[in-house]
Design a protein around this motif. Structure first.
Motif, PDB file in Angstrom:
ATOM      1  N   GLY A  36       0.758  -1.235   0.000  1.00 47.37           N
ATOM      2  CA  GLY A  36       0.000   0.000   0.000  1.00 47.37           C
ATOM      3  C   GLY A  36       0.789   1.286   0.000  1.00 47.37           C
ATOM      4  N   ARG A  37       2.085   1.206  -0.167  1.00 49.79           N
ATOM      5  CA  ARG A  37       2.870   2.449  -0.156  1.00 49.79           C
ATOM      6  C   ARG A  37       4.161   2.287  -0.946  1.00 49.79           C
ATOM      7  N   ASP A  38       4.480   3.306  -1.728  1.00 44.56           N
ATOM      8  CA  ASP A  38       5.806   3.346  -2.335  1.00 44.56           C
ATOM      9  C   ASP A  38       6.803   3.454  -1.191  1.00 44.56           C
ATOM     10  N   SER A  39       7.917   2.786  -1.322  1.00 43.58           N
ATOM     11  CA  SER A  39       8.837   2.661  -0.191  1.00 43.58           C
ATOM     12  C   SER A  39      10.285   2.825  -0.620  1.00 43.58           C
ATOM     13  N   VAL A  40      11.117   2.927   0.375  1.00 43.42           N
ATOM     14  CA  VAL A  40      12.547   2.737   0.171  1.00 43.42           C
ATOM     15  C   VAL A  40      12.952   1.545   1.024  1.00 43.42           C
ATOM     16  N   SER A  41      13.952   0.863   0.591  1.00 46.85           N
ATOM     17  CA  SER A  41      14.508  -0.241   1.349  1.00 46.85           C
ATOM     18  C   SER A  41      15.926   0.148   1.735  1.00 46.85           C
ATOM     19  N   ILE A  42      16.213   0.069   3.015  1.00 45.93           N
ATOM     20  CA  ILE A  42      17.561   0.328   3.513  1.00 45.93           C
ATOM     21  C   ILE A  42      18.025  -0.977   4.145  1.00 45.93           C
ATOM     22  N   SER A  43      19.053  -1.579   3.564  1.00 42.58           N
ATOM     23  CA  SER A  43      19.524  -2.884   4.021  1.00 42.58           C
ATOM     24  C   SER A  43      20.883  -2.751   4.680  1.00 42.58           C
ATOM     25  N   LEU A  44      20.964  -3.299   5.877  1.00 44.44           N
ATOM     26  CA  LEU A  44      22.231  -3.360   6.596  1.00 44.44           C
ATOM     27  C   LEU A  44      22.750  -4.785   6.518  1.00 44.44           C
ATOM     28  N   HIS A  45      24.029  -4.916   6.278  1.00 47.53           N
ATOM     29  CA  HIS A  45      24.647  -6.236   6.209  1.00 47.53           C
ATOM     30  C   HIS A  45      25.875  -6.259   7.109  1.00 47.53           C
ATOM     31  N   HIS A  46      26.244  -7.455   7.511  1.00 50.49           N
ATOM     32  CA  HIS A  46      27.418  -7.618   8.362  1.00 50.49           C
ATOM     33  C   HIS A  46      28.045  -8.966   8.019  1.00 50.49           C
ATOM     34  N   ASN A  47      29.313  -9.118   8.273  1.00 49.15           N
ATOM     35  CA  ASN A  47      29.983 -10.391   8.007  1.00 49.15           C
ATOM     36  C   ASN A  47      29.320 -11.500   8.813  1.00 49.15           C
ATOM     37  N   ALA A  48      29.084 -12.632   8.185  1.00 50.21           N
ATOM     38  CA  ALA A  48      28.305 -13.717   8.781  1.00 50.21           C
ATOM     39  C   ALA A  48      28.866 -14.211  10.115  1.00 50.21           C
ATOM     40  N   GLY A  49      30.147 -14.254  10.278  1.00 51.66           N
ATOM     41  CA  GLY A  49      30.722 -14.804  11.499  1.00 51.66           C
ATOM     42  C   GLY A  49      30.897 -13.810  12.633  1.00 51.66           C
ATOM     43  N   LEU A  50      30.563 -12.562  12.409  1.00 47.50           N
ATOM     44  CA  LEU A  50      30.773 -11.540  13.428  1.00 47.50           C
ATOM     45  C   LEU A  50      29.478 -11.215  14.177  1.00 47.50           C
ATOM     46  N   PRO A  51      29.593 -10.749  15.417  1.00 49.04           N
ATOM     47  CA  PRO A  51      28.387 -10.371  16.168  1.00 49.04           C
ATOM     48  C   PRO A  51      27.679  -9.197  15.486  1.00 49.04           C
ATOM     49  N   TYR A  52      26.387  -9.287  15.388  1.00 52.01           N
ATOM     50  CA  TYR A  52      25.599  -8.256  14.709  1.00 52.01           C
ATOM     51  C   TYR A  52      24.632  -7.547  15.659  1.00 52.01           C
ATOM     52  N   ASP A  53      24.386  -8.119  16.833  1.00 54.94           N
ATOM     53  CA  ASP A  53      23.343  -7.617  17.730  1.00 54.94           C
ATOM     54  C   ASP A  53      23.477  -6.123  18.037  1.00 54.94           C
ATOM     55  N   THR A  54      24.641  -5.685  18.412  1.00 52.61           N
ATOM     56  CA  THR A  54      24.830  -4.284  18.787  1.00 52.61           C
ATOM     57  C   THR A  54      24.530  -3.374  17.609  1.00 52.61           C
ATOM     58  N   TYR A  55      25.048  -3.716  16.459  1.00 55.04           N
ATOM     59  CA  TYR A  55      24.849  -2.922  15.241  1.00 55.04           C
ATOM     60  C   TYR A  55      23.370  -2.847  14.872  1.00 55.04           C
ATOM     61  N   PHE A  56      22.736  -4.005  14.732  1.00 59.37           N
ATOM     62  CA  PHE A  56      21.347  -4.029  14.296  1.00 59.37           C
ATOM     63  C   PHE A  56      20.418  -3.387  15.326  1.00 59.37           C
ATOM     64  N   SER A  57      20.617  -3.680  16.615  1.00 61.04           N
ATOM     65  CA  SER A  57      19.717  -3.131  17.631  1.00 61.04           C
ATOM     66  C   SER A  57      19.892  -1.625  17.798  1.00 61.04           C
ATOM     67  N   ASP A  58      21.023  -1.094  17.403  1.00 62.33           N
ATOM     68  CA  ASP A  58      21.236   0.346  17.454  1.00 62.33           C
ATOM     69  C   ASP A  58      20.536   1.062  16.296  1.00 62.33           C
ATOM     70  N   ILE A  59      20.433   0.418  15.152  1.00 65.01           N
ATOM     71  CA  ILE A  59      19.834   1.032  13.971  1.00 65.01           C
ATOM     72  C   ILE A  59      18.320   0.781  13.899  1.00 65.01           C
ATOM     73  N   GLU A  60      17.865  -0.354  14.370  1.00 66.99           N
ATOM     74  CA  GLU A  60      16.451  -0.718  14.234  1.00 66.99           C
ATOM     75  C   GLU A  60      15.483   0.353  14.766  1.00 66.99           C
ATOM     76  N   PRO A  61      15.734   1.010  15.890  1.00 66.65           N
ATOM     77  CA  PRO A  61      14.806   2.058  16.345  1.00 66.65           C
ATOM     78  C   PRO A  61      14.650   3.219  15.352  1.00 66.65           C
ATOM     79  N   ILE A  62      15.662   3.487  14.573  1.00 67.54           N
ATOM     80  CA  ILE A  62      15.543   4.526  13.540  1.00 67.54           C
ATOM     81  C   ILE A  62      14.491   4.099  12.522  1.00 67.54           C
ATOM     82  N   PHE A  63      14.579   2.860  12.067  1.00 70.66           N
ATOM     83  CA  PHE A  63      13.585   2.348  11.124  1.00 70.66           C
ATOM     84  C   PHE A  63      12.186   2.408  11.738  1.00 70.66           C
ATOM     85  N   GLN A  64      12.071   2.037  13.003  1.00 71.86           N
ATOM     86  CA  GLN A  64      10.767   2.000  13.661  1.00 71.86           C
ATOM     87  C   GLN A  64      10.148   3.399  13.766  1.00 71.86           C
ATOM     88  N   ARG A  65      10.953   4.414  13.980  1.00 74.21           N
ATOM     89  CA  ARG A  65      10.422   5.786  14.066  1.00 74.21           C
ATOM     90  C   ARG A  65       9.730   6.219  12.780  1.00 74.21           C
TER      91      ARG A  65
END
Length: 117
Positions: A36-65
């Motif tokens: 129902g809406r034209d959108s933009v997609s912003i994709s974050l990626h990280h190396n598969a073997g590295l911890p991602y939690d801090t990175y993703f959880s820091d950015i996710e609230p921006i998307f939610q806003r």
């Protein structure tokens, strides 16, 4: 701009992947991020073997806003009670899903977390 600023300020030294940005036309799929809406997609990626939690959880609230809806094939922390608020056709999707899979053969523990309240 907020995502870019946050990556540069807090995560640039730990994350070597680019942030991908693209525009996507609206669609009518019940639980599509672009329903129902034209959108933009912003994709974050990280190396598969590295911890991602801090990175993703820091950015996710921006998307939610901004009313961001997660890509179903990507990691996110949202669960059914949060997701149902983002998708106008959530209940219709659930009805179709239950009618198609009356015995629950196609649902696992993870899907229960993100699809069932």
């Amino acid at each position: 701009r907020e995502v870019r600023r946050r990556v540069l300020e807090r995560h640039r030294k730990d994350v070597a992947w680019r942030v991908l940005f693209r525009t996507i036309a609206r669609d009518d799929n019940h639980i599509s991020p672009h329903h129902g809406r034209d959108s933009v997609s912003i994709s974050l990626h990280h190396n598969a073997g590295l911890p991602y939690d801090t990175y993703f959880s820091d950015i996710e609230p921006i998307f939610q806003r901004y009313g961001g809806r997660p890509h179903w094939g990507k990691k996110h922390s949202l669960r059914a009670d949060e997701l149902r608020k983002l998708y106008p056709e959530w209940e219709r999707f659930q009805e179709v899903r239950r009618n198609f899979d009356k015995r629950g053969l196609f649902i696992n523990n993870y899907l229960k977390e993100i699809l069932e309240v």
